[in-house]
Design an enzyme around this catalytic site. Structure first.
Site, PDB file in Angstrom:
ATOM      1  N   LEU A  33      86.929  81.518  60.624  1.00  0.00           N
ATOM      2  CA  LEU A  33      86.352  81.984  62.198  1.00  0.00           C
ATOM      3  C   LEU A  33      86.619  83.605  62.432  1.00  0.00           C
ATOM      4  CD1 LEU A  33      88.323  79.319  64.181  1.00  0.00           C
ATOM      5  CD2 LEU A  33      85.914  79.343  63.468  1.00  0.00           C
ATOM      6  N   HIS A  37      82.650  83.545  66.810  1.00  0.00           N
ATOM      7  CA  HIS A  37      82.874  82.279  67.000  1.00  0.00           C
ATOM      8  C   HIS A  37      83.820  82.187  68.263  1.00  0.00           C
ATOM      9  CE1 HIS A  37      82.585  81.844  62.414  1.00  0.00           C
ATOM     10  NE2 HIS A  37      81.570  80.774  63.108  1.00  0.00           N
TER      11      HIS A  37
END
Ligand code: AMP
Length: 282
Positions: A33, A37
């Site tokens: 991530l 995101h």
């Protein structure tokens, strides 16, 4: 934050939220991530009662010579980031939960896939729509969030939702960038230091293309951008395309919503980026 790993648990959770009249926002990811995101999560938190993020590196959307095995993974760090960003449910299924047996049907994305990454990654979007169909059934979202960095994916998924009448809204979210304009991407970790410095040229070329398109036209703009990227980076241009958005059809007249999109292959990372803008009628 609740962590779910099985398809059954995910369905049960979603059914229960539905009974409680809660709206579900869904952020599908392949993990590793970054702020891109997390911007999808932020948007979902602001619009939905419950935010579900999935992390699943989908084997079906990788070609035989692509980076499935080498795709960056760090579940421990992802779990911390997801929790900190306010995700309510983190769904991390193993492949056998998503594909318990070999699929007895196959899905094919017929529109918006003969250009850009669809042309250079045959079958990629078929894998994307297949896994999203499964995930939409498990998560039962009211809204699903997709980054515009992967604009073709967002356009194809809108087509999936429309054609198969998924009762959900596809929400496109603006691309999050590094300070020098490089689009944040899990694959950026595979750039060498030199490549990382060179990679800011991608966004610069897109911005220049956007400004010069009305004067130079499509061919001239692609040529100018190609020269710009080739003269200051070691990356190999896979494509630079200028199309109508979201249909990804050829531009006949320079007006309406336009996308300039590119893909550049560095030694260990293939980067994509785009700009989308509207040209007014003269
Ligand atoms: P991925 O994990 O790369 O499959 O991406 C999961 C979702 O995050 C997709 O909808 C992407 O478009 C989105 N995303 C990835 N990078 C960015 C970014 N830099 N800005 C906004 N969204 C992004």
């Amino acid at each position: 934050m609740i962590i779910l790993t099985s398809a059954k648990q995910m369905i049960e959770f979603a059914r229960n939220e539905c009974k409680l009249d809660k709206t579900i926002g869904f952020v599908p990811t392949m993990g590793f991530l970054h702020e891109g995101h997390l911007s999808l999560v932020k948007r979902s938190l602001s619009e939905c009662d419950t935010t579900v993020m999935s992390i699943f590196v989908n084997p079906l959307q990788f070609g035989p010579n692509e980076d499935f095995d080498k795709y960056p993974r760090d579940l421990e760090r992802d779990t911390i980031l997801a929790r900190q960003s306010g995700v309510d449910v983190l769904f991390i299924p193993e492949a056998k939960e998503i594909y318990p047996s070999s699929l007895s049907i196959s899905m094919k994305a017929k529109q918006r896939t003969d250009v850009m990454c669809g042309a250079s990654r045959p079958g990629h979007f078929d894998g994307v729509i297949t896994v999203l169909t499964i995930l939409f059934h498990l998560v039962q979202p009211d809204r699903a969030y997709f980054g515009q960095k992967d604009a073709q994916q967002a356009a194809v998924v809108q087509g999936l939702a429309d054609s198969l009448m998924f009762p959900l809204e596809i929400v496109p979210v603006e691309t999050v960038r590094e300070e020098d304009g490089l689009a944040k991407s899990s694959r950026n970790v595979y750039l060498t230091d030199d490549e990382r410095n060179e990679a800011s040229i991608l966004y610069q070329a897109l911005m220049k293309g956007k400004i010069q398109l009305p004067a130079l036209g499509i061919e001239g703009t692609v040529k100018e951008m190609t020269e710009m990227i080739n003269s200051s980076s070691s990356g190999q241009i896979d494509y630079i395309e200028i199309l109508q958005f979201p249909d990804l059809t050829p531009v006949e007249k320079l007006r309406g919503k336009i996308i300039i999109a590119l893909a550049v292959q560095f030694e260990k990372a293939r980067l994509i980026d785009n700009v989308i803008f509207t040209l007014e009628e003269e």
